[in-house]
Scaffold this active site. Structure first.
Site, PDB file in Angstrom:
ATOM      1  N   THR A  85       1.263  -0.970   0.304  1.00  0.00           N
ATOM      2  CA  THR A  85      -0.338   0.230   0.340  1.00  0.00           C
ATOM      3  C   THR A  85       1.082   1.546   0.353  1.00  0.00           C
ATOM      4  O   THR A  85       1.301   1.784   0.633  1.00  0.00           O
ATOM      5  CB  THR A  85      -1.167  -0.219   1.433  1.00  0.00           C
ATOM      6  OG1 THR A  85      -0.125  -0.171   2.674  1.00  0.00           O
ATOM      7  CG2 THR A  85      -1.741  -1.541   0.693  1.00  0.00           C
ATOM      8  N   PHE A 265      12.844   3.276  22.100  1.00  0.00           N
ATOM      9  CA  PHE A 265      11.778   3.913  21.089  1.00  0.00           C
ATOM     10  C   PHE A 265      12.450   5.682  21.627  1.00  0.00           C
ATOM     11  O   PHE A 265      12.021   6.935  20.795  1.00  0.00           O
ATOM     12  CB  PHE A 265      11.096   3.988  20.816  1.00  0.00           C
ATOM     13  CG  PHE A 265      11.057   2.736  19.064  1.00  0.00           C
ATOM     14  CD1 PHE A 265      10.968   1.339  19.576  1.00  0.00           C
ATOM     15  CD2 PHE A 265      10.953   3.406  17.932  1.00  0.00           C
ATOM     16  CE1 PHE A 265      10.886   0.409  18.390  1.00  0.00           C
ATOM     17  CE2 PHE A 265      10.628   2.545  17.196  1.00  0.00           C
ATOM     18  CZ  PHE A 265      10.411   1.352  17.095  1.00  0.00           C
ATOM     19  N   CYS A 276       7.457   1.894   6.420  1.00  0.00           N
ATOM     20  CA  CYS A 276       6.672   1.785   7.354  1.00  0.00           C
ATOM     21  C   CYS A 276       6.277   3.831   8.635  1.00  0.00           C
ATOM     22  O   CYS A 276       5.103   4.389   8.044  1.00  0.00           O
ATOM     23  CB  CYS A 276       7.159   0.895   8.383  1.00  0.00           C
ATOM     24  SG  CYS A 276       7.006  -0.359   7.636  1.00  0.00           S
ATOM     25  N   ARG A 343      14.338   1.448   1.808  1.00  0.00           N
ATOM     26  CA  ARG A 343      12.819   2.280   1.389  1.00  0.00           C
ATOM     27  C   ARG A 343      13.160   4.013   2.045  1.00  0.00           C
ATOM     28  O   ARG A 343      13.213   3.297   3.244  1.00  0.00           O
ATOM     29  CB  ARG A 343      11.945   1.497   1.056  1.00  0.00           C
ATOM     30  CG  ARG A 343      11.983   1.112  -0.191  1.00  0.00           C
ATOM     31  CD  ARG A 343      10.638  -0.188  -0.520  1.00  0.00           C
ATOM     32  NE  ARG A 343      10.777  -1.370   1.101  1.00  0.00           N
ATOM     33  CZ  ARG A 343       9.742  -1.627   1.345  1.00  0.00           C
ATOM     34  NH1 ARG A 343       8.601  -1.470   0.588  1.00  0.00           N
ATOM     35  NH2 ARG A 343      10.377  -2.500   2.359  1.00  0.00           N
TER      36      ARG A 343
HETATM   37  C1  UGA Z   1       7.975  -0.447  12.426  1.00  0.00           C
HETATM   38  C2  UGA Z   1       7.262  -0.795  13.717  1.00  0.00           C
HETATM   39  O1  UGA Z   1       8.576  -0.784  14.799  1.00  0.00           O
HETATM   40  C3  UGA Z   1       6.716  -2.008  13.442  1.00  0.00           C
HETATM   41  O2  UGA Z   1       5.731  -2.727  14.402  1.00  0.00           O
HETATM   42  C4  UGA Z   1       5.847  -2.278  12.770  1.00  0.00           C
HETATM   43  O3  UGA Z   1       5.167  -3.691  12.225  1.00  0.00           O
HETATM   44  C5  UGA Z   1       6.105  -1.835  11.260  1.00  0.00           C
HETATM   45  O4  UGA Z   1       7.269  -0.983  11.413  1.00  0.00           O
HETATM   46  C6  UGA Z   1       5.711  -2.102   9.890  1.00  0.00           C
HETATM   47  O5  UGA Z   1       4.721  -0.849   9.902  1.00  0.00           O
HETATM   48  O6  UGA Z   1       5.351  -2.643   9.239  1.00  0.00           O
HETATM   49  P1  UGA Z   1      10.281  -1.661  10.656  1.00  0.00           P
HETATM   50  O7  UGA Z   1       9.973  -0.278  10.099  1.00  0.00           O
HETATM   51  O8  UGA Z   1      10.537  -2.224  10.477  1.00  0.00           O
HETATM   52  O9  UGA Z   1       9.361  -1.696  11.522  1.00  0.00           O
HETATM   53  O10 UGA Z   1      11.710  -0.484  12.149  1.00  0.00           O
HETATM   54  P2  UGA Z   1      11.954   0.204  13.010  1.00  0.00           P
HETATM   55  O11 UGA Z   1      12.590  -0.857  14.299  1.00  0.00           O
HETATM   56  O12 UGA Z   1      10.420   0.809  14.181  1.00  0.00           O
HETATM   57  O13 UGA Z   1      12.387   1.402  13.577  1.00  0.00           O
HETATM   58  C7  UGA Z   1      11.692   2.145  11.892  1.00  0.00           C
HETATM   59  C8  UGA Z   1      12.896   3.755  12.245  1.00  0.00           C
HETATM   60  O14 UGA Z   1      12.984   4.564  13.006  1.00  0.00           O
HETATM   61  C9  UGA Z   1      13.878   3.022  11.736  1.00  0.00           C
HETATM   62  O15 UGA Z   1      14.589   3.951  10.178  1.00  0.00           O
HETATM   63  C10 UGA Z   1      15.283   3.278  12.420  1.00  0.00           C
HETATM   64  O16 UGA Z   1      16.277   3.539  12.723  1.00  0.00           O
HETATM   65  C11 UGA Z   1      13.998   4.850  13.598  1.00  0.00           C
HETATM   66  N1  UGA Z   1      14.496   4.828  15.079  1.00  0.00           N
HETATM   67  C12 UGA Z   1      14.082   3.447  15.644  1.00  0.00           C
HETATM   68  C13 UGA Z   1      15.141   5.388  15.303  1.00  0.00           C
HETATM   69  O17 UGA Z   1      15.305   6.766  14.393  1.00  0.00           O
HETATM   70  N2  UGA Z   1      15.569   5.397  17.318  1.00  0.00           N
HETATM   71  C14 UGA Z   1      14.851   4.870  17.520  1.00  0.00           C
HETATM   72  O18 UGA Z   1      14.776   4.561  18.812  1.00  0.00           O
HETATM   73  C15 UGA Z   1      13.828   3.095  16.961  1.00  0.00           C
END
Ligand code: UGA
Length: 470
Positions: A85, A265, A276, A343
């Site tokens: 999506t 986070f 996401c 992405r």
């Molecule tokens: C995220 C959600 O965590 C999942 O629960 C959800 O299912 C998923 O999106 C989705 O909608 O499919 P994801 O995108 O794989 O998962 O990655 P995350 O681990 O959540 O990290 C997302 C981004 O935030 C990354 O770029 C990461 O580096 C950044 N981040 C994360 C930070 O900059 N600081 C943090 O403290 C945590």
């Protein structure tokens, strides 16, 4: 149970593989012919820890098959829709793939089907699915529509699927709820052979939350937007720490000790990316707008995130002055570690801006270089972090791969033109880096300068002192 999964992206593949792992007979379809053929021949189209092993083992025992969509529709009583999506230019989610699947089910399926939306969709998509299934149904199809949002993180999606904190379903009928309960029973009970941990400790049983469809759909967008908000919040706190000389790591630790806030986070950095958070925050703003709510809080979350890379480059400029013609090493291209996904990765924006300013970029990422090459072909891709650092005037850390924690800093010191590190993920041990003579800048923490610089400063102080005395 006989289950179908439509769409073999990382959500669909993980769903199909893990449902097979816990004992179901799964048929997974993919519309991209090249990807499907890869899967049928045992070749993984993406990198996701443990997924390849799980797929291999469940295929061996015949519990997972790959094929075209028509066969998936005919196969399972329950059909998980896991198609993409992607965002439209106005921020809305493009639901055309979901609509296509709904039409195909309506046209081809007969008897009863539970149609489960697992793709991230705006609230009220379930209602549209119901309508389309009934309008286009040809063969006396009876159906329920359910929402079952996924909370899988790339890089740990197998772990997240098999050992979740919660399973959320949105249903409008007891039959749909019963079926979903049966599907997830092995996971609710935590009774299956764990493919990740040999001696998998007994985990807490996940909470199974059944709501109406609209609420389940909202839970997904609200959760991702809240997490994104936490990241933007701590990133602003990091800016403030830089301005007043505080340490964001200490601040985050102190905040996270409050169970109402929690430590997760709260890692500041160069910004959130991936397929996401950026698109889900945008979509949630649009969903609210369309319903007459101005979710301006989320607009700020987005804005703060969009400024992260620019701020990082400002720090680099403050050190290197002119970037034109300077060689810069970029370590990490994936939007986060343990994935090859680039992405909406901050690395892409960063590298493009560096190139615009005339810098010469050498990059290294353990998994994501193949995918990055498509977006940014005109940089030097290197075999390892040392090669990327050769002759560089700065090393920029963009993804916190474990590999960067175990490097030979003496060797790196010899390779670089100038010993300067900008750590966009606050991953390195500042004192170790300092001991190797590097200038170390991170996010929201005071810069750490090598012993010589401190020495030079104290030498200057004693010279000034001596002059004053004489
Ligand atoms: C995220 C959600 O965590 C999942 O629960 C959800 O299912 C998923 O999106 C989705 O909608 O499919 P994801 O995108 O794989 O998962 O990655 P995350 O681990 O959540 O990290 C997302 C981004 O935030 C990354 O770029 C990461 O580096 C950044 N981040 C994360 C930070 O900059 N600081 C943090 O403290 C945590």
């Amino acid at each position: 149970m006989k289950l179908s999964v439509i769409g073999a992206g990382y959500v669909g593949l993980t769903t199909a593989a893990c449902l097979a792992q816990v004992g179901h007979d799964v048929f997974c379809s993919e519309s991209d012919a090249e990807k499907l053929s890869k899967l049928q021949n045992g070749v993984m189209p993406l990198f996701e820890p443990h997924l390849e092993d799980v797929i291999e083992s469940v295929r061996k025992v015949g519990r997972l098959r790959f094929g075209p969509t028509e066969e998936a529709i005919a196969w399972g009583e329950a059909i998980f829709i896991c198609v993409g999506t992607p965002p439209l230019p106005n921020g809305d989610a493009d639901l055309s793939a979901i609509e296509g699947v709904a039409r195909a089910i309506a046209k081809r399926a007969s008897g009863y089907r539970l149609v489960i939306e697992k793709s991230t969709v705006p609230v009220q998509t379930g209602g549209q699915l119901q309508k389309h299934l009934s309008v286009h149904s040809k063969n006396g199809l009876s159906y329920d529509v359910a929402s079952n949002p996924e909370f899988l993180r790339e890089g740990s999606s197998v772990e997240d699927f098999l050992h979740p904190d919660r399973i959320v379903i949105g249903v409008d009928s007891p039959r749909a709820e019963d079926l979903l309960r049966q599907i997830y029973e092995p996971i609710i009970q935590q009774k299956f052979t764990c493919p990740i941990h040999l001696d998998c400790p007994k985990r807490r049983e996940p909470i199974f939350l059944a709501t109406d469809t609209n609420s389940a759909e909202l839970i997904k967008h609200a959760s991702n937007s809240f997490l994104a908000m936490k990241i933007s919040f701590i990133n602003m706190v990091a800016n403030l720490c830089e301005a007043v000389g505080a340490d964001v790591a200490e601040v985050a630790k102190g905040m996270g000790l409050d169970p109402r806030i929690g430590p997760a986070f709260l890692n500041p950095g160069i910004g959130f990316g991936g397929f996401c958070f950026p698109k889900d925050v945008q979509a949630f703003i649009r969903i609210a707008e369309k319903s007459g709510c101005d979710f301006s809080l989320l607009k700020e979350v987005e804005k703060i995130n969009q400024n992260r890379v620019g701020r990082f480059i400002e720090k680099l400029r403050a050190e290197l002055w002119v970037l034109r013609g300077k060689k810069v090493a970029v370590w990490g291209l994936a939007f986060k570690p343990n994935t090859d996904d680039v992405r909406f990765a901050p690395s892409i924006t960063l590298v493009k801006s560096l190139l615009e300013e005339g810098a010469i970029v050498s990059a290294y990422d353990p998994e994501a270089m193949e995918k990055a090459r498509i977006e940014i072909p005109s940089i030097n891709y290197c075999a390892d972090p040392y090669q990327a650092a050769q002759g560089a005037e700065a090393i920029l850390i963009v993804t916190e791969w474990d590999e960067f924690l175990h490097l030979d800093w003496h060797r790196l010191g010899m390779a670089v033109e100038r010993s300067l590190i900008l750590d966009g993920r606050n991953m390195l041990d500042a004192s170790e880096i300092k001991s190797h003579g590097f200038h170390y800048f991170s996010v929201g923490r005071p810069p750490v300068l090598p012993a010589q610089s401190v020495c030079a400063a104290s030498e200057v102080a004693s010279l000034v002192d001596a002059e004053r005395r004489s």
